[in-house]
Motif scaffolding. Structure first.
Motif, PDB file in Angstrom:
ATOM      1  N   ARG A  74       0.835  -1.205   0.000  1.00 34.33           N
ATOM      2  CA  ARG A  74       0.000   0.000   0.000  1.00 34.33           C
ATOM      3  C   ARG A  74       0.866   1.250   0.000  1.00 34.33           C
ATOM      4  NH1 ARG A  74      -2.794  -3.198   3.777  1.00 34.33           N
ATOM      5  NH2 ARG A  74      -1.908  -1.979   5.505  1.00 34.33           N
ATOM      6  N   ASP A  75       1.933   1.239   0.790  1.00 37.05           N
ATOM      7  CA  ASP A  75       2.832   2.399   0.815  1.00 37.05           C
ATOM      8  C   ASP A  75       3.479   2.626  -0.538  1.00 37.05           C
ATOM      9  OD1 ASP A  75       2.219   2.675   3.463  1.00 37.05           O
ATOM     10  OD2 ASP A  75       4.034   1.673   4.207  1.00 37.05           O
ATOM     11  N   ILE A 123       2.379   1.664  -3.632  1.00 34.72           N
ATOM     12  CA  ILE A 123       1.410   2.108  -4.639  1.00 34.72           C
ATOM     13  C   ILE A 123       0.997   3.552  -4.383  1.00 34.72           C
ATOM     14  CG2 ILE A 123      -0.906   1.721  -5.547  1.00 34.72           C
ATOM     15  CD1 ILE A 123      -0.489  -1.269  -5.033  1.00 34.72           C
ATOM     16  N   THR A 124       0.739   3.890  -3.133  1.00 33.17           N
ATOM     17  CA  THR A 124       0.312   5.249  -2.796  1.00 33.17           C
ATOM     18  C   THR A 124       1.400   6.265  -3.141  1.00 33.17           C
ATOM     19  OG1 THR A 124      -1.064   4.399  -1.003  1.00 33.17           O
ATOM     20  CG2 THR A 124      -0.504   6.733  -0.947  1.00 33.17           C
ATOM     21  N   THR A 125       2.614   5.942  -2.803  1.00 33.70           N
ATOM     22  CA  THR A 125       3.713   6.879  -3.068  1.00 33.70           C
ATOM     23  C   THR A 125       3.923   7.067  -4.567  1.00 33.70           C
ATOM     24  OG1 THR A 125       4.796   6.186  -1.019  1.00 33.70           O
ATOM     25  CG2 THR A 125       6.145   7.335  -2.642  1.00 33.70           C
ATOM     26  N   GLN A 137       1.678   6.639  -7.023  1.00 36.62           N
ATOM     27  CA  GLN A 137       0.559   7.393  -7.590  1.00 36.62           C
ATOM     28  C   GLN A 137       0.637   8.871  -7.232  1.00 36.62           C
ATOM     29  OE1 GLN A 137      -2.881   5.271  -6.159  1.00 36.62           O
ATOM     30  NE2 GLN A 137      -2.812   3.753  -7.844  1.00 36.62           N
ATOM     31  N   ARG A 138       1.140   9.170  -6.053  1.00 38.82           N
ATOM     32  CA  ARG A 138       1.258  10.576  -5.652  1.00 38.82           C
ATOM     33  C   ARG A 138       2.378  11.274  -6.408  1.00 38.82           C
ATOM     34  NH1 ARG A 138       4.769  12.368  -2.064  1.00 38.82           N
ATOM     35  NH2 ARG A 138       5.035  10.270  -1.186  1.00 38.82           N
ATOM     36  N   ARG A 139       3.500  10.568  -6.600  1.00 38.47           N
ATOM     37  CA  ARG A 139       4.670  11.212  -7.204  1.00 38.47           C
ATOM     38  C   ARG A 139       4.631  11.199  -8.731  1.00 38.47           C
ATOM     39  NH1 ARG A 139       9.398  11.984  -4.456  1.00 38.47           N
ATOM     40  NH2 ARG A 139      10.629  11.284  -6.268  1.00 38.47           N
ATOM     41  N   PRO A 191       1.890   9.661 -11.382  1.00 36.04           N
ATOM     42  CA  PRO A 191       0.709   8.860 -11.718  1.00 36.04           C
ATOM     43  C   PRO A 191       0.709   8.329 -13.143  1.00 36.04           C
ATOM     44  CG  PRO A 191       0.175  11.210 -11.643  1.00 36.04           C
ATOM     45  CD  PRO A 191       1.567  11.080 -11.132  1.00 36.04           C
ATOM     46  N   THR A 233       8.590   2.606   1.151  1.00 39.44           N
ATOM     47  CA  THR A 233       8.234   3.947   0.670  1.00 39.44           C
ATOM     48  C   THR A 233       9.419   4.601  -0.025  1.00 39.44           C
ATOM     49  OG1 THR A 233       6.649   4.188   2.480  1.00 39.44           O
ATOM     50  CG2 THR A 233       7.372   6.201   1.381  1.00 39.44           C
ATOM     51  N   GLU A 272       9.934   6.092  -3.952  1.00 41.91           N
ATOM     52  CA  GLU A 272      10.489   7.409  -4.269  1.00 41.91           C
ATOM     53  C   GLU A 272      11.693   7.313  -5.189  1.00 41.91           C
ATOM     54  OE1 GLU A 272      11.283   9.055  -0.471  1.00 41.91           O
ATOM     55  OE2 GLU A 272       9.191   9.582  -0.054  1.00 41.91           O
TER      56      GLU A 272
END
Length: 470
Positions: free
Chosen positions: A152-153, A155-157, A159-161, A163, A254, A258
């Motif tokens: 989850r960390d 995928i979320t990171t 998509q935020r950085r 997409p 995470t 990045e």
């Protein structure tokens, strides 16, 4: 008299060399208890490692102990990897510590260190083998547990950085006895798919929980992957074999996300910066070309074109006249050169030179034949002289003068009466044949010159006597 006595320094150096070449002492795995621990101001650690029966002095230099994840102290039980050598100044052997962990991890830590050394020697950690992580990936594969917080960390990171990238999760086991094989199959499956980057990892845990990433089959799968691999195992303080083999190590899952993708905020800032720079460059270029255009419009050619044309026509006439003069001079010079060459050619006509060369060849041929005939005659005379000399020493020529050559039964030339015995067979070589005979008696020549003889019996039974005056 004193050469047999060693100095203390020489003895110590000899013992040190003996220990340094012993392979069993160059990689020591040791369990013991720390006592007399001292952390020197220069960073080196000095201590004694002991058990119930004995102890050994030990040192861990600052270059090695800065990687420790704990602070050693007296009374602590530890697992040690190092080598044994001699400290020459004190004349004592001691343990040089390369790595140390608190005892309690036990066999897992020992297996970890042994596999680490093995893979490092095989080149698995070499920077020359590591692949570059793409700056702008289009498709990223995430090899981890599909139910953990790590996925989850990640995928979320991402998509935020960034997409724009496609993220595909390849589910595997990350804990338990089957985890290593599952991770290996996941990496092999990903290599059959179209990915730019792979993220392999899981969240934090104990060394037992993270152990699947210390297995050799996982390390080998990462090493053989044709797709760049980012290792993201545990927390920042956790270090696994996968981290050393991977093309890039991330401190956390995470952090791996990045490192795998750029930041869209940074890209926007860079794009704005490039846009401003491009606008400034275009404006400067436009101003420069505008000035050039204005200068051209204000030039003499644009203001007075007819005058410029008449001026250029006049310059063209002058250039044509100069060209005609140059051509006439070149033609005259060429004619003079041609006449000079023809005169030289008539003086040195090739036919005359050929006739002269043929005459010279004829003369040289006559001289060469004369020299060769003289040489042949000379060597023919030399050969005749040598043949005459050779005939003088020819044994067959000596036989023609009445001499004979006696040979023993085994074909040896008889040179002395001491080399023959009674009743032995002889072969007497004459100029026109060979006589086979038997020795009846042997008598040596006396010094007073008396007559002696040898009685020979031929193959027909008749007795022959040959006597000589000595």
């Amino acid at each position: 008299m004193n050469d047999k006595y060693l100095t203390v320094t020489a003895l110590t150096k000899y013992i040190k060399r003996k220990l340094d070449i012993d392979q069993h002492l160059q990689q020591i795995w040791l369990r013991g208890e720390i006592s007399n621990f001292k952390h020197h101001s220069r960073g080196h650690m000095y201590m004694t490692i002991k058990d119930e029966q004995t102890r050994i002095q030990a040192v861990m230099f600052a270059g090695n102990n800065r990687y420790l994840k704990f602070t050693p102290e007296s009374g602590m039980k530890v697992l040690i990897r190092g080598n044994v050598s001699v400290y020459e100044a004190a004349g004592q052997y001691q343990l040089y510590i390369n790595a140390m962990e608190p005892d309690g991890i036990g066999a897992l830590y020992l297996a970890y260190e042994q596999l680490k050394v093995k893979l490092e020697q095989q080149g698995y950690f070499s920077s020359a083998h590591k692949k570059r992580i793409p700056a702008y990936p289009k498709r990223i594969g995430v090899i981890t547990s599909p139910t953990g917080a790590a996925v989850r960390d990640i995928i979320t990171t991402i998509q935020r950085r960034y997409p724009l990238v496609e993220v595909v999760v390849i589910p595997v086991l990350v804990q338990g006895p089957e985890a290593a094989s599952s991770i290996k199959r996941g990496i092999e499956t990903a290599n059959r798919m179209n990915f730019d980057t792979l993220i392999v990892g899981r969240g934090g845990g104990s060394i037992e929980e993270l152990w699947s990433f210390n297995e050799e089959i996982v390390a080998r799968a990462i090493y053989e992957s044709r797709i760049p691999v980012i290792s993201a195992v545990g927390h920042e303080t956790d270090t696994t074999i996968s981290d050393f083999v991977a093309d890039l190590r991330a401190p956390t899952p995470t952090g791996a996300a990045e490192l795998a993708v750029p930041s869209q905020a940074e890209l926007r800032n860079n794009l704005q910066l490039l846009n401003r720079r491009l606008t400034r460059e275009v404006n400067q270029l436009l101003d420069q070309e505008t000035r050039r255009l204005n200068n051209a419009l204000n030039s003499y050619a644009f203001r007075y074109p007819k005058e410029l044309i008449r001026q250029k026509e006049q310059e063209l006439d002058q250039q044509m006249e100069a060209l005609e003069r140059t051509l006439r001079l070149q033609v005259n010079d060429g004619a003079m050169v041609y006449q000079t060459v023809m005169r030289r050619l008539s003086v040195q006509h090739p036919k005359e030179r050929i006739e002269e060369a043929e005459k010279r060849i004829t003369e040289l041929t006559i001289k060469n034949n004369r020299y060769m005939n003289q040489t042949v005659d000379y060597h023919r005379r030399e050969l005749g002289n040598l043949l005459d000399k050779l005939s003088l020493v020819n044994p067959l020529e000596i036989l023609k003068r009445g001499f004979a050559l006696p040979y023993t039964a085994d074909g040896q030339l008889l040179k002395s009466v001491t080399h023959i015995k009674e009743k032995e067979q002889l072969a007497v070589k004459l100029t026109d044949g060979t006589i086979h005979a038997q020795v009846l008696s042997v008598k040596e020549t006396s010094n007073d010159g008396e007559k002696h003889g040898t009685i020979l019996r031929g193959s027909d039974g008749k007795v022959r006597k040959n006597s000589r005056e000595t």
